[in-house]
Scaffold this active site. Sequence first.
Site, PDB file in Angstrom:
ATOM      1  N   ALA A  85       0.841  -1.199   0.000  1.00 47.39           N
ATOM      2  CA  ALA A  85       0.000   0.000   0.000  1.00 47.39           C
ATOM      3  C   ALA A  85       0.870   1.242   0.000  1.00 47.39           C
ATOM      4  O   ALA A  85       2.009   1.227   0.472  1.00 47.39           O
ATOM      5  CB  ALA A  85      -0.936  -0.001   1.212  1.00 47.39           C
ATOM      6  N   ASP A  86       0.307   2.298  -0.526  1.00 51.60           N
ATOM      7  CA  ASP A  86       0.965   3.602  -0.475  1.00 51.60           C
ATOM      8  C   ASP A  86      -0.107   4.674  -0.308  1.00 51.60           C
ATOM      9  O   ASP A  86      -1.153   4.613  -0.975  1.00 51.60           O
ATOM     10  CB  ASP A  86       1.780   3.872  -1.741  1.00 51.60           C
ATOM     11  CG  ASP A  86       2.677   5.091  -1.577  1.00 51.60           C
ATOM     12  OD1 ASP A  86       3.773   4.935  -1.012  1.00 51.60           O
ATOM     13  OD2 ASP A  86       2.259   6.198  -1.981  1.00 51.60           O
ATOM     14  N   THR A  87       0.148   5.620   0.578  1.00 43.75           N
ATOM     15  CA  THR A  87      -0.822   6.673   0.884  1.00 43.75           C
ATOM     16  C   THR A  87      -0.204   8.039   0.631  1.00 43.75           C
ATOM     17  O   THR A  87       0.948   8.285   1.010  1.00 43.75           O
ATOM     18  CB  THR A  87      -1.282   6.586   2.354  1.00 43.75           C
ATOM     19  OG1 THR A  87      -1.885   5.304   2.574  1.00 43.75           O
ATOM     20  CG2 THR A  87      -2.300   7.675   2.682  1.00 43.75           C
TER      21      THR A  87
END
Length: 208
Positions: A85-87
């Site tokens: 994941a990347d935010t």
Amino acid sequence: MPDFTATPVIRDFSFSELDLILASKSPRRQYLLKELGLQFKTEHRETDESFPEELKAEEIPLFLCKKKADAFDGSLRENTVVITADTIVWVEGQVLNKPSGAAEAATMLRLLSGKSHQVFTGVCLKSIRKTHRFFSSTRVWFKNLSADEIDFYISRYKPFDKAGAYGAQEWIGYIGVERIDGSYFNVMGLPLKELYEALSAHFVQDAV
């Protein structure tokens, strides 16, 4: 008459048939995945987090989460699903990633003060058979933050590992966030409902 003494069959929603790997050092993502009731291992692989400058908004975390998942090419086993994941925070046409230090964190929080912004999380699920990506978007409104509030938060909580230099689950979120439209867990870094649905729809039926 129905047999009320029969033991009911309860379906297992913990995805125990999958060997899940969370490729993240984030304690927030680890906490959220545990709260979802999933058994998983953590395995972080260092990845260059640069991205093409022409990418905008959700395109950035979608690109980066796949880049993180691709680091596992050639090492996945049967029934293994790696979760990456990347935010990012997106405000006024620009991306806010993790601040490099206190000065940049203060600049980011001043930019977010008194207006709304979007939080995008891209998630990539990868097995030996398929790769599935999706993103979640949440709009967050901040009150006008005073300089003293910003300085206190940075000094006490040191949000240098958080996109946009803040955690909604920390002090600045308690006193500063006026409204959220969308998934709160997305703001924390992992949209749980969407993750659950993606695992159910795309990977459980592939388990052998």
